[in-house]
Design an enzyme around this catalytic site. Sequence first.
Site, PDB file in Angstrom:
ATOM      1  N   GLU A 163      73.853  -2.429 102.711  1.00 32.36           N
ATOM      2  CA  GLU A 163      74.001  -3.165 103.974  1.00 32.36           C
ATOM      3  C   GLU A 163      75.024  -4.311 103.911  1.00 32.36           C
ATOM      4  O   GLU A 163      74.726  -5.441 104.285  1.00 32.36           O
ATOM      5  CB  GLU A 163      72.633  -3.686 104.441  1.00 32.36           C
ATOM      6  N   ASN A 204      74.957   2.262 100.516  1.00 34.27           N
ATOM      7  CA  ASN A 204      73.878   2.623 101.456  1.00 34.27           C
ATOM      8  C   ASN A 204      73.867   1.658 102.646  1.00 34.27           C
ATOM      9  O   ASN A 204      73.959   0.436 102.459  1.00 34.27           O
ATOM     10  CB  ASN A 204      72.546   2.514 100.687  1.00 34.27           C
ATOM     11  N   HIS A 240      67.664   4.985 110.271  1.00 33.02           N
ATOM     12  CA  HIS A 240      66.531   4.414 111.019  1.00 33.02           C
ATOM     13  C   HIS A 240      66.878   4.600 112.498  1.00 33.02           C
ATOM     14  O   HIS A 240      67.565   3.772 113.095  1.00 33.02           O
ATOM     15  CB  HIS A 240      66.348   2.931 110.679  1.00 33.02           C
ATOM     16  N   GLU A 268      66.839   6.988 104.449  1.00 31.03           N
ATOM     17  CA  GLU A 268      65.668   6.224 104.922  1.00 31.03           C
ATOM     18  C   GLU A 268      65.229   6.705 106.303  1.00 31.03           C
ATOM     19  O   GLU A 268      64.872   5.907 107.179  1.00 31.03           O
ATOM     20  CB  GLU A 268      66.001   4.717 104.976  1.00 31.03           C
ATOM     21  N   ASP A 270      63.730   7.663 109.668  1.00 32.94           N
ATOM     22  CA  ASP A 270      62.571   7.590 110.562  1.00 32.94           C
ATOM     23  C   ASP A 270      63.100   7.534 111.990  1.00 32.94           C
ATOM     24  O   ASP A 270      64.254   7.180 112.215  1.00 32.94           O
ATOM     25  CB  ASP A 270      61.590   6.445 110.243  1.00 32.94           C
TER      26      ASP A 270
HETATM   27  O1  9MR Z   1      60.292  -0.824 103.776  1.00 28.83           O
HETATM   28  C1  9MR Z   1      60.703  -2.089 103.310  1.00 28.83           C
HETATM   29  C2  9MR Z   1      59.695  -3.138 103.761  1.00 28.83           C
HETATM   30  O2  9MR Z   1      58.451  -2.915 103.142  1.00 28.83           O
HETATM   31  C3  9MR Z   1      60.219  -4.522 103.411  1.00 28.83           C
HETATM   32  O3  9MR Z   1      59.348  -5.506 103.958  1.00 28.83           O
HETATM   33  C4  9MR Z   1      61.610  -4.700 103.989  1.00 28.83           C
HETATM   34  C5  9MR Z   1      62.179  -6.055 103.653  1.00 28.83           C
HETATM   35  O4  9MR Z   1      63.434  -6.226 104.216  1.00 28.83           O
HETATM   36  O5  9MR Z   1      62.452  -3.684 103.483  1.00 28.83           O
HETATM   37  C6  9MR Z   1      62.062  -2.425 103.884  1.00 28.83           C
HETATM   38  O6  9MR Z   1      62.991  -1.458 103.497  1.00 28.83           O
HETATM   39  C7  9MR Z   1      64.311  -1.601 104.009  1.00 28.83           C
HETATM   40  C8  9MR Z   1      65.256  -1.017 102.983  1.00 28.83           C
HETATM   41  O7  9MR Z   1      65.044  -1.616 101.727  1.00 28.83           O
HETATM   42  C9  9MR Z   1      66.687  -1.170 103.415  1.00 28.83           C
HETATM   43  N1  9MR Z   1      66.913  -0.625 104.726  1.00 28.83           N
HETATM   44  C10 9MR Z   1      65.985  -1.052 105.760  1.00 28.83           C
HETATM   45  C11 9MR Z   1      64.549  -0.830 105.307  1.00 28.83           C
HETATM   46  C12 9MR Z   1      63.576  -1.173 106.425  1.00 28.83           C
HETATM   47  O8  9MR Z   1      63.625  -2.522 106.712  1.00 28.83           O
END
Ligand code: 9MR
Length: 460
Positions: A163, A204, A240, A268, A270
């Site tokens: 990101e 990513n 997402h 990722e 969804d």
């Molecule tokens: O699923 C993850 C969640 O449990 C955490 O609280 C969050 C913190 O930012 O991160 C989530 O995973 C993220 C991933 O690492 C990167 N892309 C976005 C995902 C969803 O927020």
Amino acid sequence: MERTPHSGRRTVGLTAGFAAAAAVLCAGALTAPAHADSTLGQLAAAKGLYFGSATDNPHLSDTAYKQILSSEFGQLTVGNTMKWQYTEPSQGRFDYEQADAIVALAEANGQTVRGHTLVWHNQLPDWVAAVPADRLPGVMRDHITDEVTHFRNRVVHWDVVNEAFEEDGSRRQTVFQQKIGNGYIAEAFKAARAADPNVKLYYNDYNIEGVGPKSDAVYEMVKSFKQQGVPIDGVGMQAHLILGQVPATMQRNIQRFADLGVDVAVTELDIRMDLPRTEAKDTQQAGDYSAVVKACLAVSRCVGITVWDFSDRQSWVPSVFPGQGAALPYDENYAKKPAYHAIAAALGGTGGPSPTPGTGTCSASYRVTSQWQGGFTAEVTVRNTSSGPLGGWAVTWTFPDGQRIANLWNGEATTTGSSVRVRNAGYNGALGAGASTSFGFLGSSAGAGRVPSDIACDRP
Ligand code: 9MR
């Protein structure tokens, strides 16, 4: 499309598939019915790619969850505990205990693991932001070196940088960008390659699934890395997504990255909706999942797909987008949703009812899941109670208090006065010995009323 022995899909996909098939064979000897449908992992492996799920340590104490995680998927991503906050909470003190637990589970199941993630502005411990600019490159390299070395030969991909771009294609002003400058991404990839010559190194990000300013910026970066010999092997499109908004350019976008000579993974996935779920939204979502799977399948360098956990019970979505959710292929009670069957069908599975009616018997149980003034939702779980296959089912009951069904999903209802009969939908009739599925509905009445006392299940 021609698949060369050197394509990323062939290398990663066959390894994952082989392992997943072996794991399922083992599990099958102990518990699975003889004619169990293929899992998503197996179906994907047969097409030369993996189908995986993210997971997180706290979920693993739920046995029903763990059983599906262990059997259905060919690949796992560690959803949180490989992040900097967990792995180097204070400088030089490395802790891989939680991540190791998930990697060990994957190994026991014969699943591959994607490493996520080495350099990210989120879930970064405070001490990193306090490191002076001249020392940050060394701190970043040390972090990458230690973590990549620790997991050498145990993960197949690393999300090296996560990101790093804004929506308009400019660089996100993270602590790494501000203190190290544009070169930090290339430096991170070089450090990762030095620590493991074999693992595939990924950039990513989200909102790079379709062609647009952000994916253009990533495209230009990958192109320049390739020209300069910076080691990059793949691009992770997080995906997402929002219901009904799978980018029309997704396949073309995957293809243009592949044409640069890198693999692509959907990392990722969804697809969130405004709650509550309805049958129409579930159908739309099934079509959306199918479109993503087909876009990946159409490009030989698209090596696999990972959902960001598999059940609505564990999804991150509702906590971040209030009022939205139901984004994953299993519902909160681990029943397969239409999205699941659409993924299976897109991967070449039958996605439909069993051709044989079966000889089994079934039971049904009715549960009110929520209620308010004037309405309620209920869920009915149908279980094959016999030791043979069940090819379809019909559940009947009489509402005792004048309740009415407003909207029903995962089944087909016929009502006559207060009598209700619900048949399986096209995709959830076949149940192996002991297996269960569920359907749900939105009802109207003053409150939820009483639970019907005559609920029964039979073959249709
Ligand atoms: O699923 C993850 C969640 O449990 C955490 O609280 C969050 C913190 O930012 O991160 C989530 O995973 C993220 C991933 O690492 C990167 N892309 C976005 C995902 C969803 O927020």
